[in-house]
Design a protein around this motif. Sequence first.
Motif, PDB file in Angstrom:
ATOM      1  N   ASP A 105       6.493  27.159  13.424  1.00 46.12           N
ATOM      2  CA  ASP A 105       7.400  27.535  12.431  1.00 46.12           C
ATOM      3  C   ASP A 105       7.499  25.960  11.521  1.00 46.12           C
ATOM      4  O   ASP A 105       7.501  26.217  10.305  1.00 46.12           O
ATOM      5  CB  ASP A 105       8.844  27.821  12.802  1.00 46.12           C
ATOM      6  N   GLU A 109       6.360  25.685   7.672  1.00 41.50           N
ATOM      7  CA  GLU A 109       7.663  25.231   6.903  1.00 41.50           C
ATOM      8  C   GLU A 109       6.964  24.027   6.136  1.00 41.50           C
ATOM      9  O   GLU A 109       7.110  23.968   4.839  1.00 41.50           O
ATOM     10  CB  GLU A 109       8.649  24.764   7.505  1.00 41.50           C
ATOM     11  N   ALA A 131       8.966  34.987   5.923  1.00 42.27           N
ATOM     12  CA  ALA A 131      10.440  34.889   6.119  1.00 42.27           C
ATOM     13  C   ALA A 131      10.796  33.505   5.751  1.00 42.27           C
ATOM     14  O   ALA A 131      11.952  33.289   5.385  1.00 42.27           O
ATOM     15  CB  ALA A 131      10.633  35.412   7.691  1.00 42.27           C
ATOM     16  N   LEU A 132       9.966  32.734   6.295  1.00 39.74           N
ATOM     17  CA  LEU A 132      10.267  31.117   5.937  1.00 39.74           C
ATOM     18  C   LEU A 132      10.228  30.880   4.575  1.00 39.74           C
ATOM     19  O   LEU A 132      11.094  30.058   4.174  1.00 39.74           O
ATOM     20  CB  LEU A 132       9.245  30.236   6.980  1.00 39.74           C
ATOM     21  N   ASP A 134      11.267  33.002   2.249  1.00 41.88           N
ATOM     22  CA  ASP A 134      12.566  33.553   1.744  1.00 41.88           C
ATOM     23  C   ASP A 134      13.712  32.256   1.938  1.00 41.88           C
ATOM     24  O   ASP A 134      14.440  32.132   1.099  1.00 41.88           O
ATOM     25  CB  ASP A 134      12.810  34.802   2.448  1.00 41.88           C
ATOM     26  N   ARG A 135      13.445  32.057   3.310  1.00 41.83           N
ATOM     27  CA  ARG A 135      14.724  30.930   3.675  1.00 41.83           C
ATOM     28  C   ARG A 135      14.558  29.561   2.927  1.00 41.83           C
ATOM     29  O   ARG A 135      15.535  29.156   2.398  1.00 41.83           O
ATOM     30  CB  ARG A 135      14.404  30.858   5.163  1.00 41.83           C
ATOM     31  N   LEU A 136      13.351  29.109   2.602  1.00 39.72           N
ATOM     32  CA  LEU A 136      13.417  28.063   1.904  1.00 39.72           C
ATOM     33  C   LEU A 136      13.411  28.064   0.435  1.00 39.72           C
ATOM     34  O   LEU A 136      13.533  26.953  -0.382  1.00 39.72           O
ATOM     35  CB  LEU A 136      11.869  27.417   2.080  1.00 39.72           C
TER      36      LEU A 136
END
Length: 399
Positions: A105, A109, A131-132, A134-136
């Motif tokens: 991950d 990232e 998903a990463l 989205d989070r970032l």
Amino acid sequence: MTSKPFGPIPPEFRDLAALPWLDQATPAYVYDFGIVAARIARLRAALPAGVAVHYAIKANPFAPLLRAIAPLVDGLDVASAGELVRAADVMAAGAISFAGPGKRDFELEAAISAGATINLESEGEAVRALALGDRLGVRPRLAVRVNPDHELRGSGMKMGGRASPFGVDAARVPALVRMLLEAGAEWRGFHIFAGSQSLDTQAVIETQAATVALALRLTQEAGQAPPLVNLGGGFGIPYFPGDLPLDIEAIGAALGETLARFPGPGFAIELGRWLVGEAGVYLARVVDRKESQGETFLVVEGGLNHHLAATGNFGTVVRRNYPVAVAHRMQDAPEEVVTIVGPLCTPLDRLADRVALPRAEPGDVIAIFASGAYGATASPSAFLGHPPVRETLVPHLHD
Ligand SMILES: *Cc1c(COP(=O)(O)O)cnc(C)c1O
């Protein structure tokens, strides 16, 4: 005693004695940038216009070499977050792509935040990257690495036509592309890499044609044209007796004919070994000469801890001799048959087996050629705790 042959010395290195850097501290790798620049120029002249040239930095990530290569290529390909940091030092992240299985991950990232393209190796990695992203709050740039149905014939390391940790099986790629598009990712295209170290010109030509055909088929099935198709590389260099170089001009001409039938996306080719391999020489001084049971051994100051590949322990089936010379006596006739070993306490540490060379004494420098790729960083430098090898970039041999 009968000798065993060794591989062809690259023509640029015919006379090392004239070179000022022969006196430098050893053990060392010396890379001649003039040779690298000439390879890149020759490749560009041979390839069809518009085909991008990428450098796969794992072949040789030495920072001064990377800095010198970056302005001459269109992109850098990396295989870890560590390589990403090195590449981002010398190249805009938009021109960097990141391939390799098992990206953690923190690596995904780093690539997403920087804006590098991730070459997805599996559906699971796609889900994690989305998903990463989205989070970032960053739209990830994602390409799909394809496990092709074909393999590169005559290739030292095959990477296609079979179950593989690399890439997504071709049959499942269209569904994955549709999923990426629906998820709102920036789809960057396909990455198709079929093998490494091929010296078979016809095989490279056929593989490239099959790769382009596969990209076309996947494009139709996915229903969207890819921005970029990375055709991989796999170009080999001569290492061993009888090895002949690839005919790059024939490969470029054939690729031109293939691409004329497939207009649309951009194409890239990514090479490591072919760009840098012949530009490097490994230099190690003789520490000891000894006789044993009628054989002469030259023991030099570095071995598989610096140059695993030359000892035959990095992906070769049968151990053969790399091109080798006594550095200051390259013009002299052979006088004796010697086996050259490194200082490690293992019989694997053999740099040259029964080669015919001019006589070398302790203090003389042994040169191993074709050492510019998969050398220092592909060797277990911590093994037995010897000092690390130096690396030097020189502008040009005869400057
Ligand atoms: C290692 C690698 C390369 C470079 O291969 P060479 O044989 O050194 O040209 C290119 N692309 C990918 C994805 C790789 O893993």
